[in-house]
Design an enzyme around this catalytic site. Structure first.
Site, PDB file in Angstrom:
ATOM      1  N   LYS A 171       0.852  -1.198   0.000  1.00 14.95           N
ATOM      2  CA  LYS A 171       0.000   0.000   0.000  1.00 14.95           C
ATOM      3  C   LYS A 171       0.888   1.248   0.000  1.00 14.95           C
ATOM      4  O   LYS A 171       1.467   1.613   1.006  1.00 14.95           O
ATOM      5  CB  LYS A 171      -0.895   0.026   1.241  1.00 14.95           C
ATOM      6  CG  LYS A 171      -1.805   1.230   1.271  1.00 14.95           C
ATOM      7  CD  LYS A 171      -1.881   1.810   2.656  1.00 14.95           C
ATOM      8  CE  LYS A 171      -2.206   3.259   2.777  1.00 14.95           C
ATOM      9  NZ  LYS A 171      -1.687   4.228   1.875  1.00 14.95           N
ATOM     10  N   GLU A 246       9.579   2.824  10.674  1.00 13.35           N
ATOM     11  CA  GLU A 246      10.553   3.901  10.458  1.00 13.35           C
ATOM     12  C   GLU A 246       9.763   5.194  10.523  1.00 13.35           C
ATOM     13  O   GLU A 246       8.936   5.462   9.655  1.00 13.35           O
ATOM     14  CB  GLU A 246      11.237   3.739   9.093  1.00 13.35           C
ATOM     15  CG  GLU A 246      12.271   2.631   9.069  1.00 13.35           C
ATOM     16  CD  GLU A 246      13.373   2.816  10.098  1.00 13.35           C
ATOM     17  OE1 GLU A 246      13.694   3.974  10.451  1.00 13.35           O
ATOM     18  OE2 GLU A 246      13.894   1.803  10.574  1.00 13.35           O
ATOM     19  N   CYS A 280      12.654  12.219   6.551  1.00 10.02           N
ATOM     20  CA  CYS A 280      12.765  11.981   7.993  1.00 10.02           C
ATOM     21  C   CYS A 280      14.195  12.228   8.442  1.00 10.02           C
ATOM     22  O   CYS A 280      14.457  12.419   9.626  1.00 10.02           O
ATOM     23  CB  CYS A 280      12.289  10.591   8.347  1.00 10.02           C
ATOM     24  SG  CYS A 280      13.163   9.322   7.498  1.00 10.02           S
ATOM     25  N   GLU A 381       8.815  17.320  14.807  1.00  5.61           N
ATOM     26  CA  GLU A 381       9.176  17.137  13.401  1.00  5.61           C
ATOM     27  C   GLU A 381       8.289  18.054  12.551  1.00  5.61           C
ATOM     28  O   GLU A 381       7.073  18.047  12.695  1.00  5.61           O
ATOM     29  CB  GLU A 381       8.963  15.683  12.977  1.00  5.61           C
ATOM     30  CG  GLU A 381       9.345  15.476  11.531  1.00  5.61           C
ATOM     31  CD  GLU A 381       9.318  14.020  11.107  1.00  5.61           C
ATOM     32  OE1 GLU A 381       8.282  13.371  11.287  1.00  5.61           O
ATOM     33  OE2 GLU A 381      10.341  13.548  10.574  1.00  5.61           O
TER      34      GLU A 381
HETATM   35  C1  UN1 Z   1      17.427   9.625   2.692  1.00  4.18           C
HETATM   36  O1  UN1 Z   1      17.726  10.502   3.509  1.00  4.18           O
HETATM   37  O2  UN1 Z   1      17.957   9.571   1.588  1.00  4.18           O
HETATM   38  O3  UN1 Z   1      11.340   8.869   4.895  1.00  4.18           O
HETATM   39  C2  UN1 Z   1      16.440   8.568   3.004  1.00  4.18           C
HETATM   40  C3  UN1 Z   1      12.513   9.245   5.005  1.00  4.18           C
HETATM   41  C4  UN1 Z   1      13.533   8.196   5.395  1.00  4.18           C
HETATM   42  C5  UN1 Z   1      14.469   7.897   4.288  1.00  4.18           C
HETATM   43  C6  UN1 Z   1      15.512   8.927   4.111  1.00  4.18           C
HETATM   44  N1  UN1 Z   1      12.852   6.991   5.782  1.00  4.18           N
HETATM   45  O4  UN1 Z   1      12.831  10.385   4.787  1.00  4.18           O
END
Ligand code: UN1
Length: 483
Positions: A171, A246, A280, A381
């Site tokens: 998904k 994550e 992230c 964030e």
């Molecule tokens: C990156 O910094 O190239 O969702 C990858 C995000 C992380 C992946 C970052 N899970 O931004």
């Protein structure tokens, strides 16, 4: 675009769909996509379950060969995929092209995992016996991915799922469904048997939750917000399923008095504003030793004023739009809260119109100063191109402030001193640490994940992926009789 279930492209059972607009020009409609519900998830899980026995029985190198062909397809279609990604999510074209290459690299890494070890041999208590471990697949896994890396994140979750013998219900984010569809099409063209990978598109509250609750889905890997992650985790842990999360970040760049300030400025600004800060791993806090606070602030301000904001399809654009009206509202709201708490806006932060004055979700990248370590700008964030400067007395205070948030994904330090670099790497609460480097950007062959509220203790990518996407069987074989 359509769902892909059991090897067939098809509409949602309900017949409902939504339109996805280009976030840079909201009157440009990318296309329509299905609004699926639990019935589509049921069909996708049933297809994945039916395909599982034959897929796991296939040799791993044969599965890997399909991933290699899919990587060739991604490489060939890369330029077109990048344009689609830029139009659908607002990612600047230069970044989108790099991501298409990266997605192909990820597929190749995991294709080659088929030719590495799936277990270990031990010496047992019984000298006659052969004692070994073997990594075996889990079964049907759910993959729930965000829009900010619409090819790379699906690639680094789906490729290991498949090569280790699992079948998948995928998904993608509603904001990146067309790019996801093109990715799945490459895997289908590469010869994936029907049902091995199924795509279901729609709202997270409906189908994300249906995937998490489905008794035949044995594991879910999710990248996204902490709020959604914790709801999924409750559903999954309540029924004993395996989970990988994550989540967010609040990543610091600590600049010490002896640092190369020009290097620090460039990498901090790119870390803060690439993909409009919607990573992230984005740099969101600059924690600077007082001795270099003023020269660094001046450099940052100058660099911010040079940032080109504009059409993601224009090669000169550094920052495109935010992905949606909802994100724009959230980012503007957080900046307003930060100002109300006393942070000083040095640059940017205002809403901008799109190319040619059209409607788009643009905001000028913002630099804040005098941000208190307790304030919303320093703690939450933002997921937008917003950078906050936090001055500190010394290295000790810098570490304390850097660690003083609930997240722990990535962190950078800028220094020429080896002792400080080593101390930072040792003491920072972060899963990814960069000395004189950007907080963002990850390589396909090394583990990726965060500490504290940023992850669920498991790691993605590289050889770490085998930990989540397999389970270990320990086997002892003895001869029937010992002569
Ligand atoms: C990156 O910094 O190239 O969702 C990858 C995000 C992380 C992946 C970052 N899970 O931004």
């Amino acid at each position: 675009m359509q769902n892909f279930i059991g090897g067939e492209w098809q509409d949602a059972e309900s017949g409902a769909w939504y339109e996805r607009e280009n976030p840079a020009r909201t009157r440009d409609i990318i296309g329509r996509a299905p609004l699926s519900d639990a019935r589509d998830v049921d069909r996708a899980v049933a297809a994945a379950k039916a395909a599982y026995p034959a897929w796991r029985a296939m040799s791993a190198p044969a599965r890997g060969a399909i991933l290699h062909r899919a990587a060739d397809c991604l490489a060939a279609k890369g330029p077109d995929l990048a344009v689609l990604m830029a139009r659908e999510t607002g990612k600047p074209i230069v970044e989108a092209e790099a991501e298409a290459v990266r997605a192909a690299d990820i597929l190749r890494f995991f294709a080659a995992e088929a030719e590495r070890s799936f277990g270990e041999v031990y010496e047992g208590r019984d000298a006659q016996a052969l004692l070994y471990t073997r990594r075996t697949p889990l079964g049907v896994v759910g993959i729930i991915s965000p829009w900010n890396f619409p090819l790379a994140i699906p690639a680094w979750k789906i490729a290991p799922s498949l090569v280790f013998g699992n079948t998948v219900v995928f998904k993608p984010s509603r904001e990146a469904a067309h790019t996801a569809g093109a990715f799945v099409a490459c895997l289908a063209e590469a010869g994936l048997p029907p049902g091995v990978l199924n795509l279901v598109v729609g709202g997270g509250e409906t189908i994300g939750q249906a995937i998490a609750a489905h008794p035949d889905v044995v594991a879910v890997s999710f990248t996204g917000s902490n709020a959604v992650g914790s709801t999924l985790a409750q559903t999954l842990t309540a029924r004993g399923a395996k989970i990988q999360l994550e989540l967010g970040g609040k990543n610091p760049a600590v600049v010490l008095a002896d640092a190369d300030l020009d290097l620090a400025t460039e990498l901090i600004v790119l870390g803060a504003v690439q993909n409009a800060g919607q990573r992230c791993t984005a740099t969101s806090r600059v924690i600077v030793e007082r001795d270099v606070y003023e020269p660094l602030r001046e450099r940052l301000l100058e660099r911010f004023s040079e940032i080109t904001v504009g059409d993601p399809l224009d090669r000169g654009t550094l920052v495109g739009p935010l992905v949606s009206a909802q994100r724009l509202k959230a980012v503007l709201g957080m900046m307003a809260r930060g100002e109300a708490e006393g942070a000083k806006r040095l640059y940017g932060g205002e809403r901008l119109s799109g190319p040619g004055g059209e409607d788009g979700y643009f905001v000028r990248p913002a630099l804040f100063d005098a941000v208190s370590p307790e304030s919303v700008l320093a703690q939450e964030e933002i997921f937008g191109p917003v950078l906050s400067i936090i001055p500190v007395r010394d290295f000790e205070e810098g570490i304390a402030v850097a660690n003083g948030v609930r997240y722990g994904l990535s962190a950078a330090v800028f220094t020429n001193r080896l002792d400080r670099a080593l101390a930072f790497a040792e003491r920072i609460d972060a899963g990814v640490v960069r000395i004189n480097g950007q907080t963002a950007g990850v390589e396909p062959h090394v583990p990726f994940g965060g500490m504290k509220a940023s992850s669920s203790y498991s790691r993605e990518q590289g050889r770490a992926a085998i930990e989540f996407f397999t389970q270990t069987k320990t086997v002892t074989i003895r001869p029937p009789s010992v002569s």
